[in-house]
Write a protein that holds these residues in place. Structure first.
Motif, PDB file in Angstrom:
ATOM      1  N   VAL A 154       0.921   4.022  -3.055  1.00 28.51           N
ATOM      2  CA  VAL A 154       0.540   5.414  -2.796  1.00 28.51           C
ATOM      3  C   VAL A 154       1.708   6.348  -3.077  1.00 28.51           C
ATOM      4  O   VAL A 154       1.543   7.428  -3.666  1.00 28.51           O
ATOM      5  N   HIS A 155       2.900   5.929  -2.688  1.00 27.10           N
ATOM      6  CA  HIS A 155       4.096   6.772  -2.863  1.00 27.10           C
ATOM      7  C   HIS A 155       4.349   7.110  -4.327  1.00 27.10           C
ATOM      8  O   HIS A 155       4.794   8.227  -4.647  1.00 27.10           O
ATOM      9  N   VAL A 174       0.836  -1.202   0.000  1.00 24.77           N
ATOM     10  CA  VAL A 174       0.000   0.000   0.000  1.00 24.77           C
ATOM     11  C   VAL A 174       0.869   1.250   0.000  1.00 24.77           C
ATOM     12  O   VAL A 174       0.645   2.186  -0.782  1.00 24.77           O
ATOM     13  N   ASP A 175       1.881   1.282   0.872  1.00 32.32           N
ATOM     14  CA  ASP A 175       2.770   2.448   0.945  1.00 32.32           C
ATOM     15  C   ASP A 175       3.483   2.678  -0.377  1.00 32.32           C
ATOM     16  O   ASP A 175       3.616   3.822  -0.837  1.00 32.32           O
ATOM     17  N   TYR A 220      -3.459   5.514  -5.860  1.00 28.73           N
ATOM     18  CA  TYR A 220      -4.306   5.568  -4.673  1.00 28.73           C
ATOM     19  C   TYR A 220      -5.750   5.779  -5.121  1.00 28.73           C
ATOM     20  O   TYR A 220      -6.018   6.183  -6.251  1.00 28.73           O
TER      21      TYR A 220
END
Length: 211
Positions: A138-139, A134-135, A143
């Motif tokens: 999104v990074h 997820v990180d 998202y």
């Protein structure tokens, strides 16, 4: 050529004669051009063949690895598949969130969001990699999806070919979801899609399948 002719079979690592070819292609401008063309065809199909009801049910499925996030940085340091698969090393790399965005896929992802299409993500990654995945997503700009479905620990540890099919089957049979399309780096059988049309597959290039 010998791999394509099935003269070389049952190999765990990419045959030595293929490594240079794969490495050259996956780091070339041609790969970017081919990726861009793939996404252009997706958007063309969406524009000309998909009727979006705009009722909150329009949905799209993306695979993650080598569809949204590139694993080329990992394989570049590991012989472009020429080394024997090491799931522990691959998962360690994934846990560091170093996957880079496939920029043309990001363009399609954002286009779908603008159209109000709900997005589902599926991956052969295990559940303990959820937070890092997820990180990472999104990074690099991915998202706003509806659900991320990962492989359960009960699945056999196969390097990228097992998919979390039970949850996927449940999702696809949900009358609240209509799936005109799925997008992946490898082809997967889809279970009982609840849709008025057969979903179209859009396949990005999986460099481990190049030879």
């Amino acid at each position: 050529m010998n791999v394509e002719l099935h003269n070389i079979r049952n190999y765990q690592a990419v045959p030595q004669e293929c490594i240079a070819y794969i490495g050259k292609y996956m780091t070339s401008t041609q790969y970017q051009v081919d990726s861009e063309r793939t996404i252009s065809e997706c958007i063309l199909h969406l524009t000309t063949n998909c009727i979006l009801e705009k009722d909150g049910k329009d949905s799209w499925i993306f695979d993650i690895d080598d569809t949204l996030l590139s694993s080329v940085p990992y394989y570049k340091k590991n012989g472009f598949g020429g080394n024997k698969p090491n799931e522990t090393a691959l998962e360690d790399w994934m846990s560091q969130g170093k996957g880079t965005a496939l920029k043309h896929s990001l363009k399609l992802f954002n286009h779908l969001k603008e159209l109000g299409v709900q997005i589902f993500l599926v991956s052969s990654r295990k559940e303990h990699l959820r937070s890092a995945t997820v990180d990472n997503l999104v990074h690099v700009g991915f998202y706003g999806w509806k659900e991320l479905i990962l492989r359960l620990l009960t699945f056999a540890p196969v390097l990228p070919h097992h998919r979390p099919r039970s949850r996927l089957r449940e999702m696809c049979s949900d009358s609240n979801n209509e799936f005109p399309f799925y997008h992946a780096s490898e082809m997967h059988p889809f279970p009982n899609l609840h849709t008025s049309m057969n979903p179209t597959a859009c396949r990005l290039i999986d460099f481990l399948a190049l030879c």
